[in-house]
Write a protein that holds these residues in place. Structure first.
Motif: not given
Length: 59
Positions: A10-11, A27, A40-41, A44
């Motif tokens: 996870c960003p 994706s 998010r996409r 990512e």
């Protein structure tokens, strides 16, 4: 036979986990972190380009 998995990160909350590509959205579709619910996409969340390619091939 071993099931293929992709590694996710996870960003936002930096949670690391693995999942089967067939159980993830494509994706370009939106995905939600099961930990912090960041959206998010799916691409990512892939840890590496290899994980992204695996998702695209098997997802």
């Amino acid at each position: 036979m071993d099931e293929t998995t992709v590694r996710l990160l996870c960003p936002e909350c930096t949670k690391n986990w693995q999942a089967s590509p067939g159980k993830l959205p494509e994706s370009a579709e939106m995905f939600h972190c099961p930990n912090c619910h960041a959206t998010r996409r799916t691409a990512e969340f892939m840890r590496t380009d290899h994980d992204l390619q695996t998702l695209k091939q098997l997802g």
